[in-house]
Design an enzyme around this catalytic site. Sequence first.
Site, PDB file in Angstrom:
ATOM      1  N   VAL A   1       0.831  -1.211   0.000  1.00 24.72           N
ATOM      2  CA  VAL A   1       0.000   0.000   0.000  1.00 24.72           C
ATOM      3  C   VAL A   1       0.865   1.260   0.000  1.00 24.72           C
ATOM      4  O   VAL A   1       0.661   2.171  -0.812  1.00 24.72           O
ATOM      5  CB  VAL A   1      -0.970  -0.026   1.206  1.00 24.72           C
TER       6      VAL A   1
ATOM      7  N   ASP B   1      10.299   2.883   6.878  1.00 25.60           N
ATOM      8  CA  ASP B   1       9.706   1.568   7.179  1.00 25.60           C
ATOM      9  C   ASP B   1      10.618   0.923   8.211  1.00 25.60           C
ATOM     10  O   ASP B   1      11.835   1.149   8.198  1.00 25.60           O
ATOM     11  CB  ASP B   1       9.639   0.708   5.902  1.00 25.60           C
TER      12      ASP B   1
ATOM     13  N   GLY C   1       1.683  -1.598   8.876  1.00 26.16           N
ATOM     14  CA  GLY C   1       0.884  -2.553   9.645  1.00 26.16           C
ATOM     15  C   GLY C   1       0.488  -3.760   8.832  1.00 26.16           C
ATOM     16  O   GLY C   1       0.667  -3.789   7.609  1.00 26.16           O
TER      17      GLY C   1
ATOM     18  N   GLN D   1      -4.821  -7.751   5.517  1.00 24.16           N
ATOM     19  CA  GLN D   1      -5.689  -8.932   5.641  1.00 24.16           C
ATOM     20  C   GLN D   1      -5.117 -10.072   4.807  1.00 24.16           C
ATOM     21  O   GLN D   1      -4.736  -9.858   3.658  1.00 24.16           O
ATOM     22  CB  GLN D   1      -7.082  -8.635   5.094  1.00 24.16           C
TER      23      GLN D   1
ATOM     24  N   THR E   1      -3.909   2.585   7.599  1.00 26.76           N
ATOM     25  CA  THR E   1      -3.882   1.297   8.300  1.00 26.76           C
ATOM     26  C   THR E   1      -5.281   0.870   8.752  1.00 26.76           C
ATOM     27  O   THR E   1      -6.050   1.690   9.246  1.00 26.76           O
ATOM     28  CB  THR E   1      -2.949   1.430   9.532  1.00 26.76           C
TER      29      THR E   1
ATOM     30  N   HIS F   1     -15.245   1.608   7.721  1.00 27.19           N
ATOM     31  CA  HIS F   1     -14.579   1.028   6.553  1.00 27.19           C
ATOM     32  C   HIS F   1     -14.392  -0.451   6.909  1.00 27.19           C
ATOM     33  O   HIS F   1     -13.351  -0.875   7.392  1.00 27.19           O
ATOM     34  CB  HIS F   1     -13.228   1.700   6.280  1.00 27.19           C
TER      35      HIS F   1
ATOM     36  N   THR G   1      -4.700  -5.508  -1.621  1.00 28.83           N
ATOM     37  CA  THR G   1      -5.218  -4.445  -2.488  1.00 28.83           C
ATOM     38  C   THR G   1      -4.280  -3.253  -2.354  1.00 28.83           C
ATOM     39  O   THR G   1      -3.818  -2.962  -1.252  1.00 28.83           O
ATOM     40  CB  THR G   1      -6.643  -4.001  -2.082  1.00 28.83           C
TER      41      THR G   1
HETATM   42  P1  NAD Z   1       2.419  -4.897   3.789  1.00 29.36           P
HETATM   43  O1  NAD Z   1       2.633  -6.036   4.711  1.00 29.36           O
HETATM   44  O2  NAD Z   1       2.714  -5.059   2.344  1.00 29.36           O
HETATM   45  O3  NAD Z   1       3.271  -3.651   4.310  1.00 29.36           O
HETATM   46  C1  NAD Z   1       3.213  -3.194   5.620  1.00 29.36           C
HETATM   47  C2  NAD Z   1       4.525  -2.459   5.894  1.00 29.36           C
HETATM   48  O4  NAD Z   1       4.426  -1.857   7.191  1.00 29.36           O
HETATM   49  C3  NAD Z   1       5.751  -3.388   5.912  1.00 29.36           C
HETATM   50  O5  NAD Z   1       6.716  -2.891   5.012  1.00 29.36           O
HETATM   51  C4  NAD Z   1       6.229  -3.327   7.358  1.00 29.36           C
HETATM   52  O6  NAD Z   1       7.629  -3.438   7.490  1.00 29.36           O
HETATM   53  C5  NAD Z   1       5.720  -1.960   7.786  1.00 29.36           C
HETATM   54  N1  NAD Z   1       5.596  -1.808   9.234  1.00 29.36           N
HETATM   55  C6  NAD Z   1       4.944  -2.644  10.094  1.00 29.36           C
HETATM   56  N2  NAD Z   1       5.056  -2.167  11.349  1.00 29.36           N
HETATM   57  C7  NAD Z   1       5.750  -1.008  11.274  1.00 29.36           C
HETATM   58  C8  NAD Z   1       6.177  -0.063  12.248  1.00 29.36           C
HETATM   59  N3  NAD Z   1       5.879  -0.212  13.551  1.00 29.36           N
HETATM   60  N4  NAD Z   1       6.901   1.002  11.825  1.00 29.36           N
HETATM   61  C9  NAD Z   1       7.193   1.169  10.518  1.00 29.36           C
HETATM   62  N5  NAD Z   1       6.822   0.295   9.552  1.00 29.36           N
HETATM   63  C10 NAD Z   1       6.114  -0.779   9.933  1.00 29.36           C
HETATM   64  O7  NAD Z   1       0.906  -4.430   4.006  1.00 29.36           O
HETATM   65  P2  NAD Z   1       0.062  -3.527   2.985  1.00 29.36           P
HETATM   66  O8  NAD Z   1      -0.669  -4.394   2.039  1.00 29.36           O
HETATM   67  O9  NAD Z   1       0.932  -2.440   2.491  1.00 29.36           O
HETATM   68  O10 NAD Z   1      -1.064  -2.923   3.992  1.00 29.36           O
HETATM   69  C11 NAD Z   1      -0.750  -1.906   4.910  1.00 29.36           C
HETATM   70  C12 NAD Z   1      -2.010  -1.493   5.674  1.00 29.36           C
HETATM   71  O11 NAD Z   1      -2.926  -0.820   4.782  1.00 29.36           O
HETATM   72  C13 NAD Z   1      -2.801  -2.675   6.246  1.00 29.36           C
HETATM   73  O12 NAD Z   1      -3.261  -2.374   7.554  1.00 29.36           O
HETATM   74  C14 NAD Z   1      -3.974  -2.838   5.288  1.00 29.36           C
HETATM   75  O13 NAD Z   1      -5.076  -3.465   5.872  1.00 29.36           O
HETATM   76  C15 NAD Z   1      -4.230  -1.368   4.995  1.00 29.36           C
HETATM   77  N6  NAD Z   1      -5.077  -1.105   3.835  1.00 29.36           N
HETATM   78  C16 NAD Z   1      -6.004  -0.111   3.968  1.00 29.36           C
HETATM   79  C17 NAD Z   1      -6.861   0.184   2.916  1.00 29.36           C
HETATM   80  C18 NAD Z   1      -7.879   1.277   3.108  1.00 29.36           C
HETATM   81  O14 NAD Z   1      -8.850   1.420   2.339  1.00 29.36           O
HETATM   82  N7  NAD Z   1      -7.732   2.112   4.115  1.00 29.36           N
HETATM   83  C19 NAD Z   1      -6.770  -0.513   1.702  1.00 29.36           C
HETATM   84  C20 NAD Z   1      -5.796  -1.504   1.583  1.00 29.36           C
HETATM   85  C21 NAD Z   1      -4.958  -1.801   2.670  1.00 29.36           C
END
Ligand code: NAD
Length: 309
Positions: free
Chosen positions: A11, A32, A77, A80, A119, A175, A230
């Site tokens: 994301v 990150d 974070g 899913q 997140t 959401h 996504t």
């Molecule tokens: P991902 O696993 O690909 O990436 C998450 C990243 O966060 C990783 O690079 C990890 O190292 C980093 N991270 C974790 N803890 C951390 C911390 N304490 N400090 C700094 N970095 C940290 O996950 P993703 O697919 O990119 O999803 C990220 C978030 O976005 C998820 O919670 C997901 O559910 C959310 N999301 C939200 C929407 C929305 O509509 N709001 C849509 C899609 C995804």
Amino acid sequence: MKVAIIGVGSVGSAVATAVKNTGLVHEMVLFDRDGVRARAAAEDLGHAATFGFDVKITAVSNYRGIRGSDIVIIAAGANQKPGETRTDLLENNADVIRDIVPRVMDNVDAKKVVLILVTNPQDVMVMLAQSISKLPPSRVIGTGTMLDSARLRTILSRQLSVSPQSINSYVLGEHGDSSVVNWSAVTVGGLMLDDFCKQSKISLPKTTRNTIEHRVHNAAYEIIRGRGATWDGIGAAVADLLRCIINDEARILTVSTVSGIGKNVLAMSLPRVVGAHGVITSLMPKMSPQESAGLKRSGKIIQKNFNAL
Ligand code: NAD
């Protein structure tokens, strides 16, 4: 305009690309906890930037690197996994927000910074980030149901054979699985949905509306099943929100921010006017008794999850 992105997984990277492509940002810093990942993302995006807008993109190894940021986007974070709900991420991602927000606040100007939360579970993370940061609620904004509303507009556009730009339709509340499609306030080219359907000789019976709602609620699950996660939709949604803030557009977006709803104070998505200083006004649209009850149910779920932390 300097923007920091915290968390550059699927994301965060998509957000960075979409933000870069707005051409509105001169500097972008990526952090990150996986430094190798952040450096690789900055390198890749830096190469991409040579083909378009000139944005200085760097990975930073600690929070001092985000100093001077006008907007901080938190996309860190757990995401899913197939079959998981957004609520399943609650405890893990609350810890992520508790880790990130104090460090961000130590390095930004609290008088003007805007925090954008991506997140999940969105609404609870907005409440948590706002209470930790002590920023005015108007400047702690979750993308909320921007993406759900976009999904609804896309489906309706195909069903009605009209451009999504001519459709005003909102998904409200959480959401998440309890979000509410606000059928009562859908307008197409200024006409109420039923009037548009009558004049266009289009039939949109209850069964079709139920199918549309089902598709909106299940869109993320379907994408995760097919793609693992996504990212493109949310990347575009964040860039749109950012554009609205940077240009002080005062557009109405279904973002999530802490506000009074009836007797309660909580974060959920409502149509809200957004400008340079964040959320300016929150609006309560026309709703059927069923939609109103759905919104109350959604609020209860968000509050219960927040209280469980
Ligand atoms: P991902 O696993 O690909 O990436 C998450 C990243 O966060 C990783 O690079 C990890 O190292 C980093 N991270 C974790 N803890 C951390 C911390 N304490 N400090 C700094 N970095 C940290 O996950 P993703 O697919 O990119 O999803 C990220 C978030 O976005 C998820 O919670 C997901 O559910 C959310 N999301 C939200 C929407 C929305 O509509 N709001 C849509 C899609 C995804």
